[in-house]
Design a protein around this motif. Structure first.
Motif, PDB file in Angstrom:
ATOM      1  N   ARG A   1       9.974   0.328   4.385  1.00  0.00           N
ATOM      2  CA  ARG A   1       9.040   0.457   3.869  1.00  0.00           C
ATOM      3  C   ARG A   1       8.032   1.405   4.567  1.00  0.00           C
ATOM      4  NH1 ARG A   1       7.006  -4.316   1.070  1.00  0.00           N
ATOM      5  NH2 ARG A   1       6.653  -4.897   3.185  1.00  0.00           N
ATOM      6  N   ARG A   2       7.777   0.767   6.022  1.00  0.00           N
ATOM      7  CA  ARG A   2       6.397   1.808   6.747  1.00  0.00           C
ATOM      8  C   ARG A   2       6.404   2.881   7.262  1.00  0.00           C
ATOM      9  NH1 ARG A   2       6.127  -2.506   9.925  1.00  0.00           N
ATOM     10  NH2 ARG A   2       7.883  -1.532  11.836  1.00  0.00           N
ATOM     11  N   THR A   3       8.310   3.008   7.918  1.00  0.00           N
ATOM     12  CA  THR A   3       7.850   4.399   8.341  1.00  0.00           C
ATOM     13  C   THR A   3       8.180   5.501   7.145  1.00  0.00           C
ATOM     14  OG1 THR A   3      10.292   3.469   8.576  1.00  0.00           O
ATOM     15  CG2 THR A   3       9.440   3.348  10.541  1.00  0.00           C
TER      16      THR A   3
ATOM     17  N   LEU B   1      -0.510  10.384  -3.150  1.00  0.00           N
ATOM     18  CA  LEU B   1      -0.623   8.922  -2.366  1.00  0.00           C
ATOM     19  C   LEU B   1      -0.849   7.992  -2.500  1.00  0.00           C
ATOM     20  CD1 LEU B   1      -0.780  11.363   1.085  1.00  0.00           C
ATOM     21  CD2 LEU B   1       1.244  10.626   0.859  1.00  0.00           C
ATOM     22  N   ALA B   2      -1.716   7.455  -3.756  1.00  0.00           N
ATOM     23  CA  ALA B   2      -2.606   5.971  -3.321  1.00  0.00           C
ATOM     24  C   ALA B   2      -1.066   5.288  -4.177  1.00  0.00           C
ATOM     25  CB  ALA B   2      -4.087   6.204  -4.330  1.00  0.00           C
ATOM     26  N   ALA B   3      -0.911   6.199  -5.023  1.00  0.00           N
ATOM     27  CA  ALA B   3       0.192   5.995  -5.594  1.00  0.00           C
ATOM     28  C   ALA B   3       1.461   5.237  -5.021  1.00  0.00           C
ATOM     29  CB  ALA B   3       0.580   7.234  -7.183  1.00  0.00           C
TER      30      ALA B   3
ATOM     31  N   PHE C   1       5.095   1.248  -2.789  1.00  0.00           N
ATOM     32  CA  PHE C   1       6.356  -0.124  -1.683  1.00  0.00           C
ATOM     33  C   PHE C   1       5.385  -0.969  -1.441  1.00  0.00           C
ATOM     34  CE2 PHE C   1       6.441   4.930   0.123  1.00  0.00           C
ATOM     35  CZ  PHE C   1       8.029   4.661  -0.033  1.00  0.00           C
ATOM     36  N   GLU C   2       4.650  -1.265  -1.789  1.00  0.00           N
ATOM     37  CA  GLU C   2       4.615  -3.029  -1.370  1.00  0.00           C
ATOM     38  C   GLU C   2       4.883  -4.013  -2.298  1.00  0.00           C
ATOM     39  OE1 GLU C   2       0.134  -2.686  -2.608  1.00  0.00           O
ATOM     40  OE2 GLU C   2      -0.923  -1.678  -0.646  1.00  0.00           O
ATOM     41  N   GLY C   3       5.269  -4.916  -2.047  1.00  0.00           N
ATOM     42  CA  GLY C   3       6.192  -6.239  -3.086  1.00  0.00           C
ATOM     43  C   GLY C   3       7.171  -5.667  -3.213  1.00  0.00           C
TER      44      GLY C   3
END
Length: 853
Positions: free
Chosen positions: A662-664, A698-700, A705-707
């Motif tokens: 998720r992070r990369t 980018l906020a969306a 990617f969260e949860g």
């Protein structure tokens, strides 16, 4: 033209929710912006009511609105995107929420108790069990397997301190219930013992997944980035705002040109051409809203461009559909060139099927006009439509008042369509339709080729669509006894979620239009975005711009039965356009020319992988099925907008890798995306799920990617095919980035099906296989990438991902677009192999292996 929106099996967008249809738990309250007024008590109450449902992004946008009309429009859209059956008049999601909310308030006093939140999102449990561990009481909710739920599920609630609200237990949050179960410190009746056995078998990982799913429901498709406040345009200006502007004398009229009960309302503003008009009034902007009581039920905005040869009667007319009832309509007309403004409002009663649509006397329905800040200068409204205005649109309205048959193509339920499928054309005859105007036969055609004609109901056809999903257009024509077309419908399916197309359903070919017509535009827009506007042209002259559906416009013709054309152009918010053209009063059908231009997005590099710069047409040779082709254009596309989908495996085996994945991926998108680029996120385990649709926000993307929860098996080929479908129909530079650590386990489709779909889509696949053993699985992923002009990467550890993403970024930003006109006239739909050869030593080109015509 209608587009069937496949959901890739009926449960696609719900697959990672353990139960229910509605998304997202409470987000932290965001304070309103100091520059904007705080919402009134009514809207604060609404926010509290939907607290377990609204996403943080939606909350922020709502709190940033400054006008009540915009807040009301937001609430309406909020529920629309959650409606499970949007083609019905009811919104079952809203009704279910409001019913559960009333029940939750009665039982738990509000939404502060976790039992209320779980109930609101998931409904009543199948059983409630009382138990205890270490002497402490517990309440356990049991959900049995059913639609959307594969396994029996138990949720455990801990009592609040001092009689406070209960909270949902999960491993690491409160006492160690699993240890207590193992040490036989938990007990109760047989039902409680069975629930404790479930907890023991599920283990820590299983219990954690279940509670995460219960508290992190899938979000609705991203829509708030497309929501634009319109109250400043849609509501009428106050007297103060127009006090210093010259007024435009006009009158406001309404008419009901359709059949009783159909809800069709035509609104007309008639400028007074006899009054002096400094600067002219060639261009007009009409905006306004419709209110039922204090609630805004509709808002609209139109732009009109006058035709020089039109008669003195120039009503600015538009149409809305309203349910029967009483409303107030507010309208503002502006002439940008002169600054003149007219504002007006009036009450109207929309008749139902039991009433006759006659103008209501002014004594019964008062009309209030505010065309000027001075009441004495207010223009009086005519309560009866002027006969000359009614005559102006009589031809366009002829089909509306007369009963006529309807025909509707129904598609099979489910997702992407393949194999043998049954379609039905449903015929409806309105009451009073004469026998000679009734449909007796229905003719079917697929992709322009006749299939069969049914002479009696049921009007059905069975079609073998092949092994893999392909884009098709099914058409049905309802014919009378003499073979004349009375009604028709088209169904486009498997065409891609990003398909953007326009069809002028009216004016109809072969018909003569003398004085007026109704232009009816059908727009297929991508699933994740709305249409910004539709422009209508009569010949080369733009006559109207419609900023919201329905995209229907009555048009008065300047010359009787003149030969010409009507053109409709639709625009998305990013400037993408699609158009259609209909000939008007043409003496014969237009000739069609088949010119096939092929675009190849091609990466050119030397043997070390460095991009090759300065490529020209003289450096290339293109071959199609072994025959050399003539190049039309070669250009660098480093600035061409990208459309990227990241397809991320979140099956159970990805649990230790999911955070790094998720992070990369998010770092890659933040670094790569430019203002005109768009990206989206699809996650998959036993099925694919669109986490974030294509967006430049980018906020969306960050929120999407969260949860993520790692769970279940891997349906790789189903998910690849779905992602190809999802991005299908989009234009420009497209790519799908696939990240997975396992071979396919549960797909209904096979590798060969995914390969054929990839060939048909022409979308580059960049495949990252994590710790895959050498063998058939890794070879298949490499072939998918090679056939589509992408690349495959064998990754041993997650630390390699940043370098891999950097390589993909360089690849995407250093491609060429090569265009040629195919000389291949061979009939049929067989695959056509393409080869690009660079006439420079040590330089190679990588592109798609071919295409289907």
């Amino acid at each position: 033209m209608r587009s069937f929106r496949p959901g890739f099996f009926s449960w696609l967008f719900l697959s990672s929710l353990f139960i229910g249809l509605l998304p997202s738990l409470v987000q932290a309250d965001a304070p309103p912006s100091p520059e904007r007024p705080e919402p009134s008590e009514r809207f604060r109450t609404w926010l509290e009511d939907v607290a377990p449902l609204i996403t943080q992004r939606e909350r922020e946008v709502f709190l940033g609105l400054s006008a009540d009309a915009d807040r009301e429009a937001f609430i309406q859209r909020f529920w629309e995107v959650r409606d499970p059956f949007p083609n019905t008049p009811r919104n079952e999601a809203r009704e279910r929420w409001e019913e559960r909310l009333a029940d939750a308030r009665r039982r738990w006093g509000g939404t502060g108790d976790d039992r209320a939140r779980i109930f609101l999102l998931n409904g009543e449990p199948d059983g409630v069990v009382a138990g205890q561990c270490d002497g402490a009481p517990l309440e356990m909710w049991v959900y049995e397997p059913r639609f959307q739920i594969q396994y029996r599920t138990v949720l455990t609630f801990l009592p609040g301190s001092a009689g406070g609200p209960s909270r949902l237990w999960s491993p690491g949050n409160g006492p160690d219930l699993l240890a207590a179960v193992e040490n036989r410190k938990c007990g109760g009746d047989p039902a409680a013992a069975e629930a404790f056995t479930w907890l023991r078998r599920a283990g820590r990982a299983g219990c954690k997944v279940v509670t995460q799913r219960a508290l992190t429901a899938p979000r609705p498709r991203e829509w708030v980035s497309e929501f634009h406040p319109t109250a400043s345009k849609a509501s009428t200006a106050s007297a103060t705002s127009v006090a210093n502007r010259p007024t435009a004398p006009a009158r406001l009229d309404v008419d009901f040109p359709g059949r009783p009960g159909d809800g069709l309302v035509r609104v007309m503003v008639l400028p007074d051409d006899t009054a002096p008009s400094p600067g002219g009034m060639r261009e007009m902007i009409l905006s306004g809203r419709v209110l039922r009581g204090t609630e805004t039920v509709d808002a609209f905005r139109y732009r009109f461009d006058a035709l020089p040869s039109l008669s003195a009667i120039r009503p600015l007319a538009f149409e809305r559909r309203l349910r029967p009832g009483r409303y107030r309509i507010e309208v503002q007309m502006e002439a940008p060139s002169s600054g003149r403004v007219y504002t007006g409002e009036r009450e109207l009663a929309v008749p139902d099927v039991s009433t006759t649509p006659v103008p209501t006397p002014s004594s019964a329905v008062p009309a209030v006009m505010t065309s000027s800040p001075s009441p004495a200068a207010a223009t009086q409204v005519s309560s009866d439509l002027a006969p000359e205005v009614r005559r102006l649109f009589a031809e366009a309205d002829a089909d509306l008042a007369a009963p006529h048959p309807g025909l509707h193509l129904a598609a099979p339920s489910g997702g992407l369509l393949a194999g043998t499928q049954r379609f039905e054309a449903r015929v409806e005859h309105a009451a009073g339709t004469p026998e000679e105007a009734q449909i007796e036969h229905v003719a079917f055609s697929l992709d322009g080729k006749p299939l069969l004609t049914r002479n009696h109901p049921p009007y059905t056809v069975q079609i073998d669509l092949g092994k893999v999903p392909r884009a098709h257009r099914l058409a049905a024509q309802g014919l009378d006894g003499h073979g004349q077309i009375l009604a028709s419908d088209e169904l486009v399916f498997n065409a891609g979620a990003q398909r953007f197309a326009v069809h002028l359903a009216e004016p109809r070919p072969g018909r003569t239009y003398r004085h007026s017509l109704r232009a009816r535009v059908e727009v297929e827009a991508p699933e994740d975005r709305g249409v910004e506007r539709v422009e209508l042209y009569l010949g080369d002259q733009r006559v109207a711009t419609l900023y919201q559906p329905p995209f229907i416009q009555p048009i008065a013709l300047p010359e009787e039965a003149a030969v010409g054309y009507v053109r409709a152009v639709a625009y998305l918010s990013d400037g993408t356009s699609a158009e259609d053209l209909a000939l008007l009063n043409a003496p014969g059908p237009a000739e069609a020319m088949d010119i096939r231009l092929v675009e190849l997005y091609t990466h050119v590099a030397d043997r070390s992988g460095r991009p090759f710069e300065g490529l020209s047409a003289s450096d290339l040779q293109i071959y199609e099925d072994g025959v050399r082709q003539t190049l039309r254009q070669v250009e660098k596309v480093d600035d061409t907008p990208l459309k990227l989908m990241t397809l991320i495996d979140n099956s159970a085996s990805m649990q230790p890798r999911l955070d790094a994945a998720r992070r990369t991926a998010l770092d890659f998108l933040r670094r790569t995306l430019r203002p005109r680029d768009e990206a989206g996120v699809i996650t998959f385990n036993k099925s694919p799920h669109v986490t974030v649709g294509l967006t430049s926000d980018l906020a969306a993307l960050t929120e999407g990617f969260e949860g993520l929860v790692a769970d279940d098996n891997t349906a790789l080929w189903d998910s690849v095919i779905f992602s190809l479908y999802y991005l299908g129909g989009a234009s420009g530079q497209r790519a799908i980035l696939v990240l997975s650590d396992g071979e396919d386990r549960t797909s209904g489709f096979h590798f060969e099906d995914a390969l054929e779909c990839a060939r048909r889509a022409g979308i580059a696949l960049y495949v990252m296989g994590i710790d895959l053993p050498q063998g058939e699985g890794a070879d298949r992923l490499a072939r998918l990438a090679s056939e589509t002009g992408g690349r495959s990467f064998a990754i041993k550890s997650m630390e390699e991902l940043p370098a891999v993403y950097a390589s993909i970024e360089r690849d995407l930003r250093s491609r060429y677009r090569i265009t040629y006109q195919s000389s291949n006239t061979r009939p049929g739909e067989a695959f056509r192999a393409v080869r690009v050869q660079v006439e420079k030593p040590g330089v190679e080109a990588r592109t798609i292996s071919g295409y289907y015509p």
